[in-house]
Design a protein around this motif. Structure first.
Motif, short mmCIF file in Angstrom:
data_model
loop_
_atom_site.label_atom_id
_atom_site.label_comp_id
_atom_site.label_asym_id
_atom_site.label_seq_id
_atom_site.Cartn_x
_atom_site.Cartn_y
_atom_site.Cartn_z
N THR A 1 2.47 2.02 -1.75
CA THR A 1 2.11 0.76 -1.35
C THR A 1 2.26 0.70 0.50
O THR A 1 2.77 1.69 0.94
N VAL A 2 1.70 -0.53 0.86
CA VAL A 2 2.12 -0.51 1.83
C VAL A 2 3.49 -0.15 2.40
O VAL A 2 3.49 -0.16 3.40
N ILE B 1 3.35 12.13 1.07
CA ILE B 1 2.60 11.15 2.03
C ILE B 1 2.08 11.26 3.51
O ILE B 1 1.52 10.26 3.64
N ARG C 1 5.06 3.07 2.22
CA ARG C 1 4.21 3.75 3.49
C ARG C 1 4.61 3.51 4.41
O ARG C 1 4.94 4.71 5.23
N ASP D 1 -4.58 -4.47 2.64
CA ASP D 1 -5.14 -3.41 2.62
C ASP D 1 -2.69 -2.24 2.48
O ASP D 1 -2.23 -1.94 2.53
N ASP D 2 -2.86 -1.32 1.16
CA ASP D 2 -2.65 -0.71 1.53
C ASP D 2 -2.63 1.05 2.45
O ASP D 2 -1.67 1.36 2.27
N ASP D 3 -3.48 0.55 2.45
CA ASP D 3 -3.95 1.88 3.01
C ASP D 3 -3.70 1.79 4.93
O ASP D 3 -5.35 2.42 5.17
N GLY E 1 -2.90 8.28 9.39
CA GLY E 1 -1.99 6.98 8.46
C GLY E 1 -1.45 6.13 9.42
O GLY E 1 -1.09 4.89 9.12
#
Length: 282
Positions: free
Chosen positions: A41-42, A28, A45, A74-76, A91
């Motif tokens: 998920t956030v 990731i 991450r 949001d997860d991203d 990211g």
């Protein structure tokens, strides 16, 4: 070894071979892996970004607010770290900023900005509407002192974005139940309405609770409700709404119901008309 780990550490410790790492796991971030077919998920991450920093960074911003319990993330979203690093991977946002000992805390083993410092960073680095939504969510999950945030403003008077932060702090309201409600409240404020009160309890003639309205002006008995997707997909909620609106009207409330597709100008016009009819003088 947990579900999120540094690949070099797993191989050096004998937990995995290079073949097994490539076969069963996916990266990731650089050298940070999770099992294949695992939707990170956030929180995953955030932990992965901290591992990527070799456990040296302080987690801040939206990621820190999530660790403090804030919802609707949001997860991203980019993971913001306080770290002196010029070219972080995609990211991750690395900010080379100063922190004092009283501005960080530990959640598990990870260094995280305190709620006040998290608010200080959210209000400075995000776009105005998004910043207020994130500040509202943080206040709802982990109430912080606006005075403590202002002390940080005095501690770092030349910090980027402090002017926007000063503008937003008086508007923070933990009563917002979603970012959409924050946006609606900010729409009214920017249009010149008095700052609406959030989460207004309404009772009937017998003192029985009828509904808690999203926001409004009790003096004029005018309110606004944001109808999210749950009002369309949840049959129980739908039936409850159908039954409650006539009661609110009988009790003298004029409620503007707002959905995502509504145009801002129409929402303002409807609400302004209701407020003027109840005696408000713009």
């Amino acid at each position: 070894m947990g579900d999120i780990f540094r690949g070099t550490e797993a191989i050096a410790g004998g937990d995995l071979t290079e073949y097994a790492l490539r076969r069963w796991y996916q990266p990731i971030f650089r050298d940070v892996y999770v099992p294949k077919r695992h939707a990170a998920t956030v929180l995953d991450r955030t932990h992965g970004a901290w591992l990527w920093s070799r456990r040296r960074a302080v987690i801040t911003g939206v990621a820190a607010s999530t660790l403090h319990g804030a919802e609707w993330v949001d997860d991203d979203v980019p993971i913001e770290l306080l770290l002196n690093y010029t070219h972080p991977p995609r990211g991750i946002v690395a900010r080379n900023e100063t922190t004092a000992d009283d501005e960080t805390m530990r959640i598990g083993k990870r260094a995280v900005t305190t709620p006040a410092r998290t608010a200080f960073d959210l209000g400075r680095h995000l776009e105005r509407g998004q910043a207020l939504a994130r500040l509202d969510a943080l206040m709802r999950a982990r109430p912080f002192s606006v005075e403590d945030v202002m002390l940080l403003d005095k501690r770092y008077p030349g910090a980027r974005g402090v002017r926007r932060l000063r503008e937003l702090l008086p508007l923070v309201d933990g009563g917002a139940m979603s970012p959409r409600e924050t946006r609606l409240r900010l729409l009214f404020i920017d249009a010149g309405f008095p700052t609406p009160t959030t989460q207004i309890p309404v009772v009937d003639e017998r003192g029985r609770h009828v509904r808690t309205l999203d926001m409004g002006w009790e003096e004029f008995k005018v309110a606004a409700e944001y109808d999210g997707d749950q009002h369309r997909t949840d049959r129980v909620q739908y039936v409850k709404d159908l039954r409650v609106w006539p009661i609110l009207q009988r009790l003298g409330w004029d409620v503007t119901r707002v959905i995502k597709e509504d145009r801002d100008g129409d929402v303002i016009a409807r609400t302004r008309s209701a407020m003027v009819a109840r005696g408000w003088k713009p």
